[in-house]
Design an enzyme around this catalytic site. Structure first.
Site, PDB file in Angstrom:
ATOM      1  N   GLU A 140      27.291  -5.590 -59.911  1.00  0.00           N
ATOM      2  CA  GLU A 140      27.309  -7.054 -59.753  1.00  0.00           C
ATOM      3  C   GLU A 140      26.655  -7.439 -58.426  1.00  0.00           C
ATOM      4  OE1 GLU A 140      30.833  -8.842 -62.518  1.00  0.00           O
ATOM      5  OE2 GLU A 140      31.441  -8.224 -60.507  1.00  0.00           O
ATOM      6  N   ASP A 252      38.279  -1.884 -63.768  1.00  0.00           N
ATOM      7  CA  ASP A 252      38.340  -1.893 -62.296  1.00  0.00           C
ATOM      8  C   ASP A 252      39.553  -1.099 -61.820  1.00  0.00           C
ATOM      9  OD1 ASP A 252      36.106  -3.520 -62.288  1.00  0.00           O
ATOM     10  OD2 ASP A 252      37.311  -5.340 -62.386  1.00  0.00           O
TER      11      ASP A 252
HETATM   12  O1  RIB Z   1      35.779  -6.337 -64.456  1.00  0.00           O
HETATM   13  C1  RIB Z   1      36.336  -7.613 -64.574  1.00  0.00           C
HETATM   14  C2  RIB Z   1      35.665  -8.541 -63.651  1.00  0.00           C
HETATM   15  O2  RIB Z   1      34.327  -8.689 -64.040  1.00  0.00           O
HETATM   16  C3  RIB Z   1      36.263  -9.896 -63.664  1.00  0.00           C
HETATM   17  O3  RIB Z   1      37.159 -10.036 -62.614  1.00  0.00           O
HETATM   18  C4  RIB Z   1      35.079 -10.837 -63.602  1.00  0.00           C
HETATM   19  O4  RIB Z   1      35.084 -11.628 -62.450  1.00  0.00           O
HETATM   20  C5  RIB Z   1      33.871  -9.947 -63.651  1.00  0.00           C
HETATM   21  O5  RIB Z   1      33.303  -9.829 -62.430  1.00  0.00           O
END
Ligand code: RIB
Length: 305
Positions: A140, A252
């Protein structure tokens, strides 16, 4: 206490529950609106801190109210904010999260300030990265920045983890400094330039990713657990049986727990087992932050490692 350096994103998650995926052009009514902190880098950092790691986080925020919320969160979670950059004129990242009754989601993001994190931001942290056991990053942020961070981690002898999400086709040289690659199955396909619904089984995907020069691939498989593949062979780690509420952030949580366990010196198979349990705990909760476990939370969920 393992030292974990996370280079990654912050997004505010705007979440609603919907009865199903809408058709193109359709307006669909949902409910249970929630606005909360998210972003893969930030989630992974908080997840690792809750599991007891000494965490440093490099992240870029905008200069808006969402950034203020992020700073409040880091203070509350005990995460140092000296490497949290607030960029003038930028908007903080935003994610729109839709959750269907099965607990699965689809997410769209405007990455905003996250895309302004440069390789130099990472290089400016060379001393702190040089001090860590595990360097973990995601996609990201610009891939060049992730690659620069991975290079610094590798040079300093840290174990490097790339959670390649959101996925994009990658070149061999972009994975050169990755010790452990942690896609889910659709991300594995996208990394390889395949359609996200390509029927190749995870075992084949893992072998093809190893062919790109990564030492170890761990594919997360949701309700089917995880698959570990390295030069020696492949091992399937079973899932924890749960009633899924919301899978947002489960990946995550998995990556955070994997990093912490590896930093503590656990063998990869044991670390992945622990990570599967952490991911399952998160999927039992609506929203991300409330679902990131402490060690105590995991005692009730299968065997504590
Ligand atoms: O992996 C989940 C996350 O991906 C979310 O918190 C959302 O914000 C995206 O970034």
């Amino acid at each position: 206490m393992p030292k974990i350096f996370v280079v990654g994103s912050y997004n505010t998650g705007l979440t609603i529950r919907v009865p199903r995926m809408p058709a193109l052009g359709e307006s669909l009514v949902g409910d249970s609106f929630d606005m909360g902190p998210g972003g893969k880098g930030s989630n992974q950092a908080i997840g690792a801190a809750r599991l007891g790691a000494d965490v440093r986080l490099l992240v870029c925020l905008g200069d808006d109210i969402f950034a203020e919320n992020a700073l409040r969160l880091y203070r509350r979670e005990g995460i140092a904010i000296d490497l949290v950059h607030q960029l003038a004129g930028a908007s903080s990242g935003i994610g729109f999260v839709n959750i269907v009754p099965s607990g699965e989601n689809w997410i769209t993001v405007d990455l905003g300030a996250n895309l302004q994190m440069t390789p130099q931001h990472a290089r400016d942290c060379a001393a702190e990265i040089g001090d860590c056991d595990i360097l973990m990053t995601q996609l990201e942020i610009p891939i060049e920045t992730a690659a620069a961070a991975l290079r610094l981690g590798k040079e300093s002898g840290a174990t490097t983890i790339l959670n390649p999400a959101p996925a994009q086709p990658v070149k061999r040289e972009q994975l050169a400094d990755v010790d452990i690659l942690t896609p889910n199955a659709s991300e594995a396909r996208i990394l390889l330039g395949l359609p996200p619904d390509d029927p190749s089984p995870p075992r084949d995907l893992a072998q093809r990713l190893l062919g790109l020069g990564v030492d170890c691939v761990v594919i997360t498989l949701g309700g089917d657990g995880a698959l570990i593949a390295d030069g020696v062979g492949t091992t399937r780690i079973p899932a924890v049986s749960i009633q899924v509420v919301d899978v947002t952030g489960a990946g995550d949580s998995f990556n955070a727990a994997l990093a912490v366990s590896l930093g503590e010196g656990l063998a990869l198979q044991d670390a992945v087992q622990f990570a599967v349990r952490a991911g399952a705990y998160t999927a039992l909760h609506l929203g991300v932050i409330d679902g990131l476990p402490t060690r105590a939370d995991l005692k009730d969920l299968g065997r504590e490692s």
